[in-house]
Motif scaffolding. Sequence first.
Motif, short mmCIF file in Angstrom:
data_model
loop_
_atom_site.label_atom_id
_atom_site.label_comp_id
_atom_site.label_asym_id
_atom_site.label_seq_id
_atom_site.Cartn_x
_atom_site.Cartn_y
_atom_site.Cartn_z
N ALA A 6 0.87 -1.20 -0.03
CA ALA A 6 -0.15 -0.14 0.01
C ALA A 6 0.78 1.36 0.05
O ALA A 6 0.61 2.16 -0.84
CB ALA A 6 -0.79 0.09 1.22
N ALA A 7 1.98 1.41 0.84
CA ALA A 7 2.86 2.22 0.72
C ALA A 7 3.41 2.81 -0.47
O ALA A 7 3.58 3.73 -0.98
CB ALA A 7 4.04 2.09 1.86
N GLN A 8 3.93 1.39 -1.34
CA GLN A 8 4.42 1.49 -2.55
C GLN A 8 3.38 2.33 -3.49
O GLN A 8 3.62 3.20 -4.33
CB GLN A 8 4.65 0.22 -3.09
N LEU A 9 2.12 1.80 -3.53
CA LEU A 9 1.11 2.46 -4.42
C LEU A 9 0.89 3.81 -4.13
O LEU A 9 0.66 4.85 -4.96
CB LEU A 9 -0.11 1.59 -3.97
N ARG A 10 0.90 4.13 -2.81
CA ARG A 10 0.67 5.53 -2.50
C ARG A 10 1.70 6.77 -3.21
O ARG A 10 1.47 7.91 -3.45
CB ARG A 10 0.84 6.00 -0.98
N THR A 11 2.90 6.33 -3.36
CA THR A 11 4.16 7.13 -3.84
C THR A 11 3.71 7.29 -5.70
O THR A 11 4.50 8.07 -5.90
CB THR A 11 5.35 6.30 -3.91
N ARG A 12 2.97 6.47 -6.25
CA ARG A 12 2.70 6.58 -7.58
C ARG A 12 1.60 7.60 -8.02
O ARG A 12 0.70 7.74 -7.34
CB ARG A 12 2.19 4.97 -8.09
N PRO A 13 2.06 8.36 -9.01
CA PRO A 13 1.17 9.47 -9.47
C PRO A 13 0.02 9.11 -10.21
O PRO A 13 -0.89 9.89 -10.11
CB PRO A 13 2.41 10.15 -10.37
N GLU A 14 -0.11 7.84 -10.54
CA GLU A 14 -1.32 7.51 -11.43
C GLU A 14 -2.31 6.91 -10.24
O GLU A 14 -3.35 6.55 -10.62
CB GLU A 14 -1.12 6.45 -12.22
N LEU A 47 -8.13 0.91 -3.97
CA LEU A 47 -7.30 2.09 -4.55
C LEU A 47 -8.41 2.64 -5.77
O LEU A 47 -9.23 2.04 -6.54
CB LEU A 47 -6.09 1.97 -4.91
N ARG A 48 -8.02 4.11 -5.70
CA ARG A 48 -8.56 4.88 -6.75
C ARG A 48 -7.67 5.48 -7.78
O ARG A 48 -7.02 6.28 -7.26
CB ARG A 48 -9.74 5.95 -6.35
N PRO A 49 -7.64 5.28 -8.94
CA PRO A 49 -6.69 5.75 -10.00
C PRO A 49 -6.95 7.29 -9.96
O PRO A 49 -8.14 7.94 -9.61
CB PRO A 49 -6.96 5.34 -11.21
#
Lengths: 222, 307
Positions: B80-88, B128-130
């Motif tokens: 989840a932490a990894q995903l939070r860093t992604r701009p998309e 998650l929401r893009p």
Amino acid sequence: MIRFDRVSKRYASGREALSGVSFEIAAGEMVFLTGRSGAGKSSVLRLIALLQHPSRGQVQVLGKDLSKLPQSHIPAFRRQLGMVFQDHRLLIDRSVFDNVALPLVVAHTPLADLDKRVRAALDQVGLLDRIQARPLELSVGEQQRVGIARAIVGRPPLLVADEPTGNLDPQLSREIMALFGRLRDAGATVVVASHDMALVRESGLRQIQLVDGRLADGGVAP
Amino acid sequence: MSGWLARHLQALLFALGRLVRAPWATGFTVAVIAIALTLPAGFALLVESASRVSDQAATAIDLSVYFKLETPLPEVQQRAAQLRTRPEVSTVQVITAEQALRQLQQDSGLAAALAALGDNPLPQVISLRPSASASGPAAIDALRRELAAWPQVEVVQVDGDWTRRLTAILALLRRLALTVGGLLALGVVAVVGNIIRLEIHSRRAEIDITQLVGGSPAFIRRPFLYTGALYGGLGAVLAMLLLTFGSLLLATPVSQLAVSYGSHFALAAPGWREFAALLAAGVLLGLTGAWIAASRQLAALHPRFES
């Protein structure tokens, strides 16, 4: 000013209205175009006003060979012509002022000048007091004079009149001819088609006489 | 005032005067044009309103990432932490197996039955929401495939099929509105063209005289063009009034219907932008009809020496 050189006009019906007609009218001259009904007078006037083209021959008006005049130049050419019609051709839903002003309106004359010139033209034909009247409120003679005022308001160098006295009494006819005479004296060329031989003879002017579409007399300017 | 402006003002006033002098004929023609403009404009407004809802829904596509049962919570939180860093990715929420079970116990009314189960059968989930810029079908599909390829992931579910269907339906309706609008626009051109044709016939004597005294084709044509433009413009104004009245009339029942389906859909009322577009369309269509008719008819007219 006007030159017809061996002009013929044959209509689609096959009728030959003019056959090899040649004549000249000098600038500042006033002439009568005479002949019986069907002799070809109206055809000559139509050719002068560029409402038709000759089948053969050459027509020159105001120094222009009309067969070479581009379509886009025809309105400007017609603005140099004053035309008087036997049936007046007035717009019955417009005032005398509006009828007389029409040639100036199409020529984009400034409003102040337009008003002055319309009044002057109506004054010349003695109808200044009927300026706001509608054509149907006028007598036939008055309607004809409105038509003449419309023809002269633009001060054209050439005035063409088709039976302008056809519906008028002798006294009024003489007055109108006198008016045309004054225009001629002011420098205009005047062509009057008429079958009123008494009036023609009385005027003492040159007559171009047509018989069955052929020139019978008066083809050359004096 | 320049001569050019004076000439146009004169032609405009002349055309306006003729319309005012024939109020019934003018009224009927304007009404026909207004109806022809109102139908596609109203349809377009409806589709536009629905599109706004659809656009909001399009950015509300959620992905649910279901992890394998044996995946420990720290590992899920790390992902989840990894995903939070992604701009998309716009938002990331971890729903633990315990939270999911508690929720199920509360919502389902099966608390006793669930308590009887020895182990928690529910997986850890990342919801998650893009971001809006990555909400297109291709971007979402790429993200789904990437997440599904993680070794700890059992399945990835995209909750956006209905928005895709809605978008497709709206695209179809938009195309339909364009087609109907095009046909009715042709109708306006034909109506105005026919009226101008009749007007030219009824004013033949005036046109004759004007030609004989040297009126240019542009001078003769000008009042007819203004007449056509005025018909179109007046039709557009009436169409705008009809649209405003219609949207006011329908706003409450449509809103009530939408609320009953749990939606915030509201009928858009036409604004100044729509009015300007409608007015421009009306004037242009009227002008086109008048131009076609006047050019064709006047080119065929030659002045007569005798009446």
